[in-house]
Motif scaffolding. Structure first.
Motif, mmCIF file in Angstrom:
data_model
loop_
_atom_site.group_PDB
_atom_site.id
_atom_site.type_symbol
_atom_site.label_atom_id
_atom_site.label_comp_id
_atom_site.label_asym_id
_atom_site.label_seq_id
_atom_site.Cartn_x
_atom_site.Cartn_y
_atom_site.Cartn_z
ATOM 1 N N GLY A 59 0.822 -1.200 0.000
ATOM 2 C CA GLY A 59 0.000 0.000 0.000
ATOM 3 C C GLY A 59 0.854 1.247 0.000
ATOM 4 N N THR A 61 1.887 5.161 -1.342
ATOM 5 C CA THR A 61 2.123 5.761 -2.649
ATOM 6 C C THR A 61 3.169 4.964 -3.404
ATOM 7 N N VAL A 83 -1.978 3.889 -3.474
ATOM 8 C CA VAL A 83 -2.730 5.137 -3.606
ATOM 9 C C VAL A 83 -2.081 5.939 -4.732
#
Length: 91
Positions: A59, A61, A83
């Motif tokens: 998970g 960035t 993300v």
């Protein structure tokens, strides 16, 4: 050099020390239970051609440095919790 362990039932996070593997070309950890974030240090190898970390529990960035690696021709990072955008490689 290649680091391939797709479907090996690995758990845990990716160590940042893997970025010190000079000559690393293929990094394949697909279909495991790898969590945490994708370390930017993997960009330090400078020779990475393939990054395959799909179907894990990653998970955060997705590091933009991968888009700047001239040797990188393939990224597969789907089925994670990243993300933002995963870099598109111009081929």
């Amino acid at each position: 050099e290649d680091f391939k362990c797709g479907g090996c039932r690995l758990e845990g996070s990716i160590p940042t020390s893997l970025g010190s593997l000079t000559g690393l070309q293929i990094f394949h950890l697909s279909v495991n239970r790898i969590n945490g974030t994708l370390p930017e240090e993997l960009c330090d190898t400078g020779t990475l051609t393939q990054l395959r970390v799909n179907s894990n529990l990653l998970g955060g960035t997705f590091p933009s440095c991968f888009a700047e690696l001239p040797s990188l021709i393939a990224i597969n990072a789907e089925n994670n919790g990243f993300v933002g955008e995963i870099p598109h490689l111009d081929q």
